[in-house]
Design an enzyme around this catalytic site. Structure first.
Site, PDB file in Angstrom:
ATOM      1  N   SER A 144       7.947  -8.492  11.285  1.00  0.00           N
ATOM      2  CA  SER A 144       8.748  -7.604  10.459  1.00  0.00           C
ATOM      3  C   SER A 144       8.955  -8.364   9.085  1.00  0.00           C
ATOM      4  CB  SER A 144       9.842  -7.039  10.979  1.00  0.00           C
ATOM      5  OG  SER A 144      10.689  -6.460   9.916  1.00  0.00           O
ATOM      6  N   TYR A 157      18.253  -7.170  14.749  1.00  0.00           N
ATOM      7  CA  TYR A 157      16.996  -6.864  14.488  1.00  0.00           C
ATOM      8  C   TYR A 157      16.235  -8.035  13.690  1.00  0.00           C
ATOM      9  CZ  TYR A 157      12.575  -4.508  12.989  1.00  0.00           C
ATOM     10  OH  TYR A 157      11.191  -3.892  12.822  1.00  0.00           O
TER      11      TYR A 157
HETATM   12  P1  NAP Z   1       9.024   3.692  16.825  1.00  0.00           P
HETATM   13  O1  NAP Z   1       8.357   4.786  16.114  1.00  0.00           O
HETATM   14  O2  NAP Z   1      10.357   3.574  17.144  1.00  0.00           O
HETATM   15  O3  NAP Z   1       8.016   3.282  18.323  1.00  0.00           O
HETATM   16  C1  NAP Z   1       8.562   2.295  18.954  1.00  0.00           C
HETATM   17  C2  NAP Z   1       8.104   2.536  20.586  1.00  0.00           C
HETATM   18  O4  NAP Z   1       8.421   1.525  21.340  1.00  0.00           O
HETATM   19  C3  NAP Z   1       8.524   3.762  20.922  1.00  0.00           C
HETATM   20  O5  NAP Z   1       7.666   4.584  21.738  1.00  0.00           O
HETATM   21  C4  NAP Z   1       9.602   3.389  21.874  1.00  0.00           C
HETATM   22  O6  NAP Z   1      10.318   4.426  22.799  1.00  0.00           O
HETATM   23  C5  NAP Z   1       8.937   2.357  22.407  1.00  0.00           C
HETATM   24  N1  NAP Z   1      10.099   1.595  23.168  1.00  0.00           N
HETATM   25  C6  NAP Z   1      11.479   1.294  22.726  1.00  0.00           C
HETATM   26  N2  NAP Z   1      12.016   0.552  23.687  1.00  0.00           N
HETATM   27  C7  NAP Z   1      10.862   0.276  24.761  1.00  0.00           C
HETATM   28  C8  NAP Z   1      11.068  -0.505  26.014  1.00  0.00           C
HETATM   29  N3  NAP Z   1      12.209  -0.954  26.505  1.00  0.00           N
HETATM   30  N4  NAP Z   1       9.723  -0.639  26.813  1.00  0.00           N
HETATM   31  C9  NAP Z   1       8.864   0.110  26.576  1.00  0.00           C
HETATM   32  N5  NAP Z   1       8.731   0.740  25.104  1.00  0.00           N
HETATM   33  C10 NAP Z   1       9.868   0.928  24.320  1.00  0.00           C
HETATM   34  O7  NAP Z   1       8.599   2.243  16.126  1.00  0.00           O
HETATM   35  P2  NAP Z   1       7.492   2.020  14.934  1.00  0.00           P
HETATM   36  O8  NAP Z   1       7.986   2.143  13.483  1.00  0.00           O
HETATM   37  O9  NAP Z   1       6.098   2.687  15.338  1.00  0.00           O
HETATM   38  O10 NAP Z   1       7.614   0.315  15.182  1.00  0.00           O
HETATM   39  C11 NAP Z   1       6.689  -0.408  16.161  1.00  0.00           C
HETATM   40  C12 NAP Z   1       6.913  -1.772  15.922  1.00  0.00           C
HETATM   41  O11 NAP Z   1       6.900  -2.191  14.783  1.00  0.00           O
HETATM   42  C13 NAP Z   1       8.413  -2.292  16.522  1.00  0.00           C
HETATM   43  O12 NAP Z   1       8.430  -3.482  16.934  1.00  0.00           O
HETATM   44  C14 NAP Z   1       8.935  -2.252  14.925  1.00  0.00           C
HETATM   45  O13 NAP Z   1      10.182  -3.178  15.155  1.00  0.00           O
HETATM   46  C15 NAP Z   1       7.977  -2.881  14.212  1.00  0.00           C
HETATM   47  N6  NAP Z   1       7.923  -2.536  12.681  1.00  0.00           N
HETATM   48  C16 NAP Z   1       7.874  -1.391  12.217  1.00  0.00           C
HETATM   49  C17 NAP Z   1       8.173  -1.079  10.907  1.00  0.00           C
HETATM   50  C18 NAP Z   1       8.330   0.096  10.328  1.00  0.00           C
HETATM   51  O14 NAP Z   1       8.684   0.192   8.979  1.00  0.00           O
HETATM   52  N7  NAP Z   1       8.134   1.110  10.751  1.00  0.00           N
HETATM   53  C19 NAP Z   1       7.896  -2.118  10.063  1.00  0.00           C
HETATM   54  C20 NAP Z   1       7.742  -3.434  10.571  1.00  0.00           C
HETATM   55  C21 NAP Z   1       7.681  -3.857  12.014  1.00  0.00           C
HETATM   56  P3  NAP Z   1      11.263   5.228  22.249  1.00  0.00           P
HETATM   57  O15 NAP Z   1      10.877   6.493  21.674  1.00  0.00           O
HETATM   58  O16 NAP Z   1      11.958   5.675  23.487  1.00  0.00           O
HETATM   59  O17 NAP Z   1      12.302   4.537  21.319  1.00  0.00           O
HETATM   60  C1  GCO Z   2      15.133  -1.567   7.977  1.00  0.00           C
HETATM   61  C2  GCO Z   2      13.634  -1.410   8.317  1.00  0.00           C
HETATM   62  C3  GCO Z   2      12.856  -2.479   8.692  1.00  0.00           C
HETATM   63  C4  GCO Z   2      11.447  -2.024   8.947  1.00  0.00           C
HETATM   64  C5  GCO Z   2      10.719  -3.316   9.145  1.00  0.00           C
HETATM   65  C6  GCO Z   2      10.373  -3.942   7.928  1.00  0.00           C
HETATM   66  O1  GCO Z   2      16.098  -0.878   8.492  1.00  0.00           O
HETATM   67  O2  GCO Z   2      15.085  -2.471   7.037  1.00  0.00           O
HETATM   68  O3  GCO Z   2      13.901  -0.458   9.511  1.00  0.00           O
HETATM   69  O4  GCO Z   2      13.529  -3.050   9.392  1.00  0.00           O
HETATM   70  O5  GCO Z   2      11.548  -1.424  10.016  1.00  0.00           O
HETATM   71  O6  GCO Z   2      11.010  -4.024  10.059  1.00  0.00           O
HETATM   72  O7  GCO Z   2       9.399  -4.976   7.963  1.00  0.00           O
END
Ligand code: NAP
Ligand code: GCO
Length: 264
Positions: A144, A157
Site C-alpha cells: 500500500s 493499517y
Molecule cells: P476489498 O474490496 O475490501 O476486498 C478485500 C477482500 O478480502 C474482501 O473480499 C474481504 O472479504 C476479504 N477478506 C477480509 N478479511 C479476510 C480474511 N480474514 N480471510 C479471507 N478474506 C478476507 O479490498 P480491496 O480494495 O480489493 O483491497 C485488496 C487488497 O489491496 C487489500 O490488502 C488492501 O489493503 C489493498 N489495497 C487496496 C487499495 C485500494 O485503494 N483499494 C490500495 C492499496 C492496497 P469481506 O468482504 O468479508 O471484507
Molecule cells: C486510506 C485508503 C488507503 C488505500 C490504500 C492506499 O484510507 O488511506 O484506504 O489506505 O486503501 O492502502 O495505498
C-alpha cells in the site's frame, strides 16, 4: 523470448471474490493460469464464483479465513489435492479500519494486523514448502501507499502494510535460493469497495474532500482502477520477473513521487 504466460500455473489469490483480488485473478486467467481463491464466507465465495463464471473463468473457490492457521493448512492441502501445486500466491485479503489512534481499541488494532500481516505470514508459510519441492514459486504481497506513508486514522493499517513490506523482503531473502521470488505491489488509491467511503459524493453534489485531495496528490490526476494493477501483477507472477526479488512495485499514478498540486 520474454515470457509473460502463466499457462499451466495454479494461482491462489486470497480475498478475491471482488475488488483488486478479482481483477488480478482475472488477469492471471487471461494469461492461462488456473484460478483458486478464498474468501471469508460461503456467500462471498459463491458471489465470486458467479462473477468469475460471468467473466468466462472457471475458478475454484474455497471458504478460508487467512488468519486461522489450521484452516489455511487444510485449505492449501485441499487445493493441492483437488487443483494442483500452487505456483503463485497473491496475499491480497485485507481490511482497513479508519479510526483515530487514541480512539482505536487494542482489539481493533490487532484485528487489522491479524488479517493484513499475520494472514500473509500464515498463507506464505503454508505454501513455501511445496514451492520448494516444486523447484520454485512466486509470492506477491499486496502492500500500500501506507507501506511508505502515514496518515490520520489508519495507524493499524499502516503498521500492517509497513510490516508486510518487510515480510516481503524477508521471504525474498530467506527463500530466494529455492527459486522463490517474493515481491510486493503497492497500489495507490484504487476505486474499490474499500475506498468507497473516501469517494462518496457530498450532499451538495461536490466531490468528497479526500477524493479531491487524492486527485491533487496524484500526477495522473485520477483514482486508479483495479485493472491498472493487472499488468504489474502478471509481470511479477511470470518468468519475466525471475530475477526480481524483494521489490515493492508501486502502482500509484505517481503519488509517491509528487509533492502535490498547489491549491488554486
Ligand atoms: P476489498 O474490496 O475490501 O476486498 C478485500 C477482500 O478480502 C474482501 O473480499 C474481504 O472479504 C476479504 N477478506 C477480509 N478479511 C479476510 C480474511 N480474514 N480471510 C479471507 N478474506 C478476507 O479490498 P480491496 O480494495 O480489493 O483491497 C485488496 C487488497 O489491496 C487489500 O490488502 C488492501 O489493503 C489493498 N489495497 C487496496 C487499495 C485500494 O485503494 N483499494 C490500495 C492499496 C492496497 P469481506 O468482504 O468479508 O471484507
Ligand atoms: C486510506 C485508503 C488507503 C488505500 C490504500 C492506499 O484510507 O488511506 O484506504 O489506505 O486503501 O492502502 O495505498
Amino acid at each position: 523470448m520474454l515470457d509473460f504466460s502463466l499457462s499451466g500455473k495454479v494461482a491462489l489469490v486470497t480475498g478475491a471474490s471482488y475488488g483488486i483480488g478479482f481483477a488480478l485473478a482475472s488477469a492471471y486467467a487471461e494469461q492461462g493460469a488456473t484460478i483458486v481463491f478464498n474468501d471469508i464466507n460461503q456467500e462471498l465465495v459463491d458471489r465470486g464464483l458467479a462473477a468469475y463464471k460471468d467473466a468466462g473463468i472457471t475458478a475454484h473457490g474455497y471458504v478460508c479465513d487467512v488468519t486461522d492457521e489450521e484452516q489455511v493448512n487444510a485449505f492449501v492441502k485441499q487445493v493441492t489435492e483437488e487443483v494442483g501445486h500452487i505456483n503463485i500466491l497473491v496475499n491480497n485479503a485485507g481490511i482497513i479500519k479508519r479510526i483515530p489512534m487514541c480512539e482505536m481499541t487494542a482489539a481493533e488494532f490487532r484485528q487489522v494486523i491479524d488479517i493484513d500481516l499475520n494472514g500473509p505470514f500464515i498463507m506464505s508459510k503454508a505454501v513455501i514448502p511445496d514451492m520448494i519441492a516444486q523447484g520454485g514459486g512466486k509470492i506477491i504481497n499486496i502492500c500500500s501507499m501506507m507501506s511508505e506513508l502515514g496518515r490520520e486514522t489508519v495507524s493499524a493499517y499502516a503498521a500492517a502494510k509497513g510490516g508486510l513490506k518487510m515480510l516481503t523482503k524477508n521471504i525474498a531473502s530467506e527463500y530466494g535460493e529455492y527459486n522463490i521470488q517474493c515481491n510486493g505491489i503497492g497500489p495507490g488509491y484504487i476505486a474499490t469497495p474499500q475506498t468507497a467511503p473516501l469517494r462518496e459524493v457530498q450532499p451538495d453534489g461536490s466531490r468528497h474532500p479526500f477524493d479531491q485531495f487524492i486527485i491533487a496528490k496524484t500526477p495522473a490526476a485520477r483514482w486508479g482502477e483495479a485493472g491498472d494493477l493487472a499488468g504489474p501483477a502478471v509481470f511479477l507472477a511470470s518468468s519475466a520477473s525471475d530475477f526480481v526479488n524483494g521489490h515493492i512495485l508501486y502502482v500509484d499514478g505517481g503519488i509517491l513521487a509528487y509533492i502535490g498540486k498547489q491549491p488554486q
